[in-house]
Design a protein around this motif. Structure first.
Motif, PDB file in Angstrom:
ATOM      1  N   TYR A   2     -13.833   6.374   3.790  1.00  0.00           N
ATOM      2  CA  TYR A   2     -12.940   5.731   3.613  1.00  0.00           C
ATOM      3  C   TYR A   2     -11.511   6.007   4.578  1.00  0.00           C
ATOM      4  CZ  TYR A   2      -7.322   5.941   2.281  1.00  0.00           C
ATOM      5  OH  TYR A   2      -6.141   6.213   2.105  1.00  0.00           O
ATOM      6  N   GLY A  55     -10.585  -0.325   3.212  1.00  0.00           N
ATOM      7  CA  GLY A  55      -9.600   0.535   3.980  1.00  0.00           C
ATOM      8  C   GLY A  55      -8.394   0.201   3.216  1.00  0.00           C
ATOM      9  N   PHE A  56      -7.217  -0.745   3.573  1.00  0.00           N
ATOM     10  CA  PHE A  56      -6.165  -0.731   2.219  1.00  0.00           C
ATOM     11  C   PHE A  56      -6.684  -0.343   0.925  1.00  0.00           C
ATOM     12  CE2 PHE A  56      -2.464   0.020   5.915  1.00  0.00           C
ATOM     13  CZ  PHE A  56      -2.730   0.900   7.121  1.00  0.00           C
ATOM     14  N   THR A  58       0.575  -1.088   0.003  1.00  0.00           N
ATOM     15  CA  THR A  58      -0.314  -0.248  -0.215  1.00  0.00           C
ATOM     16  C   THR A  58       0.872   1.419   0.140  1.00  0.00           C
ATOM     17  OG1 THR A  58      -1.603  -1.411   1.615  1.00  0.00           O
ATOM     18  CG2 THR A  58      -1.715   1.122   0.912  1.00  0.00           C
ATOM     19  N   ILE A  96     -10.284   3.857   7.744  1.00  0.00           N
ATOM     20  CA  ILE A  96      -8.532   3.747   8.094  1.00  0.00           C
ATOM     21  C   ILE A  96      -7.527   4.644   9.930  1.00  0.00           C
ATOM     22  CG2 ILE A  96      -6.569   5.592   7.753  1.00  0.00           C
ATOM     23  CD1 ILE A  96      -7.317   3.448   6.400  1.00  0.00           C
ATOM     24  N   LEU A 120      -8.092  -4.635   7.049  1.00  0.00           N
ATOM     25  CA  LEU A 120      -7.274  -3.705   5.721  1.00  0.00           C
ATOM     26  C   LEU A 120      -7.448  -4.008   5.026  1.00  0.00           C
ATOM     27  CD1 LEU A 120      -5.513  -3.725   8.902  1.00  0.00           C
ATOM     28  CD2 LEU A 120      -3.614  -3.407   7.446  1.00  0.00           C
ATOM     29  N   TYR A 151       2.464   3.330  12.154  1.00  0.00           N
ATOM     30  CA  TYR A 151       1.499   1.997  12.344  1.00  0.00           C
ATOM     31  C   TYR A 151       1.970   1.058  11.614  1.00  0.00           C
ATOM     32  CZ  TYR A 151      -2.334  -0.635  10.784  1.00  0.00           C
ATOM     33  OH  TYR A 151      -3.077  -2.076  10.711  1.00  0.00           O
ATOM     34  N   PHE A 159      -3.344  11.709   8.766  1.00  0.00           N
ATOM     35  CA  PHE A 159      -3.486  10.374   9.402  1.00  0.00           C
ATOM     36  C   PHE A 159      -2.266   9.914   9.964  1.00  0.00           C
ATOM     37  CE2 PHE A 159      -6.034   8.190   5.313  1.00  0.00           C
ATOM     38  CZ  PHE A 159      -6.882   9.034   5.943  1.00  0.00           C
TER      39      PHE A 159
END
Length: 381
Positions: free
Chosen positions: A306, A115-116, A21, A310, A110, A93, A134
């Motif tokens: 989204y 998610g990702f 990602t 996250i 995820l 993270y 983030f």
């Protein structure tokens, strides 16, 4: 299959997702910038030189100053800053989950289409200013988890949120997650402590509302052209009644109910296996309700969903069990929990949530990796 599940390690998959990602976000951010994308590069170049103080204008003036000092291209200055923010987010993270026991259910977050995996499904999510928030949140939660959030670090985070508001006002609408993380760690309500975070975003919000001018006061495009950036579309050209835009595409926007409903089920199932799930459920509902003005004021419904996911992914890492091993992962068994989680992952990889409009399509990760390339190859042949 039981033997395969015995050796399955969710943590290794999480590491692979983080690496993939991060690389994907950096690569496609570069392509957006080098092509002078007006929605991504252009958003970073809103400035105070055109008409004075305005929302989001700090970033453009900051990069103008860097260009004046260095003589470098705005494209590369902005990209360099984006890369730093993206790397910092994924770095903290990674540090947050490194010594946690990963679960198959957490892995499913995820792999959620919001998610990702959402980055892979919609490349327009990359390079945007929410990566600043983030990063701040990942750093904040990591410090909380390690019990190293000193008073100085806490004030630095608040100052970071204060500055982030002048980069993008979306920071305001996701401040509840900082308060929720504090509560999950301390298990008590600390009003005075919360007040610092609230002030950090509300003071800039009031200043922006009272004194902020239009994003384009008429000279932005010529200023950017003189500095080597030519935009033909994007935020500087945006003169659309967003509420009318949604009304005109109401059928497309109603599809967000489908993707939102599936995400709610996903989170409900996840919380079913957590302690204090009632309090956490109420807190998450309140956090979503606090962001509702975004859905009224702007058309990027998929983007707001989204961003929520996250924040939730980072927040829920705080709840994972601590471990001394960086490869710690729960052993899987073929029970109801496994099969429902497996079903959630498959569905998540099938559908796609677009940023604005088409809130649910069957053009998700599977389509984009297994079908779309062959369709393109067939057209070329």
């Amino acid at each position: 299959m039981k033997k395969a599940l015995y050796y399955f390690n969710s943590k290794i998959f999480i590491y692979l997702i983080i690496i993939a990602t991060a690389l994907f976000a950096i690569i496609f951010t570069y392509f957006h910038n080098i092509r002078s994308d007006g929605y991504i590069l252009g958003d970073w170049l809103i400035n105070y030189q055109d008409g004075g103080f305005k929302r989001r204008g700090l970033s453009g003036s900051f990069f103008f100053l860097l260009q004046d000092l260095s003589g470098a291209s705005l494209h590369y200055l902005v990209f360099g800053f984006q890369v730093i923010i993206i790397i910092f987010f994924f770095y903290y993270y990674f540090k947050l989950i490194r010594y946690k026991e990963a679960t198959f259910l957490y892995l499913s977050l995820l792999l959620s289409s919001l998610g990702f995996v959402g980055l892979f499904n919609c490349v327009d999510y990359v390079g945007k200013k929410e990566f600043i928030v983030f990063f701040l949140f990942a750093y904040f939660v990591y410090q909380l988890d390690q019990n190293t959030l000193s008073r100085l670090k806490e004030y630095l985070i608040c100052f970071g949120l204060f500055l982030a508001m002048f980069f993008h006002e979306v920071t305001l609408f996701f401040i509840p997650y900082f308060l929720i993380a504090l509560y999950l760690k301390t298990k008590k309500i600390e009003y005075k402590r919360y007040f610092k975070y609230i002030l950090a975003v509300f003071i800039p919000a009031i200043i922006i509302v009272l004194f902020g001018k239009e994003i384009n006061e008429g000279r932005s495009l010529s200023i950017l052209k003189d500095r080597g950036v030519i935009l033909t579309k994007g935020i500087f050209f945006w003169h659309i009644d967003e509420r009318q835009y949604i009304k005109d595409r109401i059928c497309e926007y109603l599809l967000y109910v489908v993707s939102f409903g599936f995400s709610v089920f996903h989170l409900w199932f996840y919380l079913k296996y957590q302690k204090s799930r009632k309090i956490l459920s109420i807190a998450l509902v309140m956090a979503f309700l606090f962001s509702l003005p975004l859905f009224y004021l702007a058309i990027d419904w998929g983007r707001w969903m989204y961003i929520h996911m996250i924040f939730i992914i980072v927040l829920f890492a705080l709840l994972l069990k601590d471990s001394e091993s960086s490869l710690a992962s729960e052993k899987l068994i073929l029970d109801q929990k496994f099969w429902i989680t497996f079903f959630i992952i498959i569905i998540s990889l099938i559908y796609r949530v677009e940023m604005s409009g088409r809130g649910f399509t069957l053009e998700g990760f599977f389509y984009r990796t297994l079908i779309a390339p062959f369709e393109l190859l067939n057209k070329m042949i």
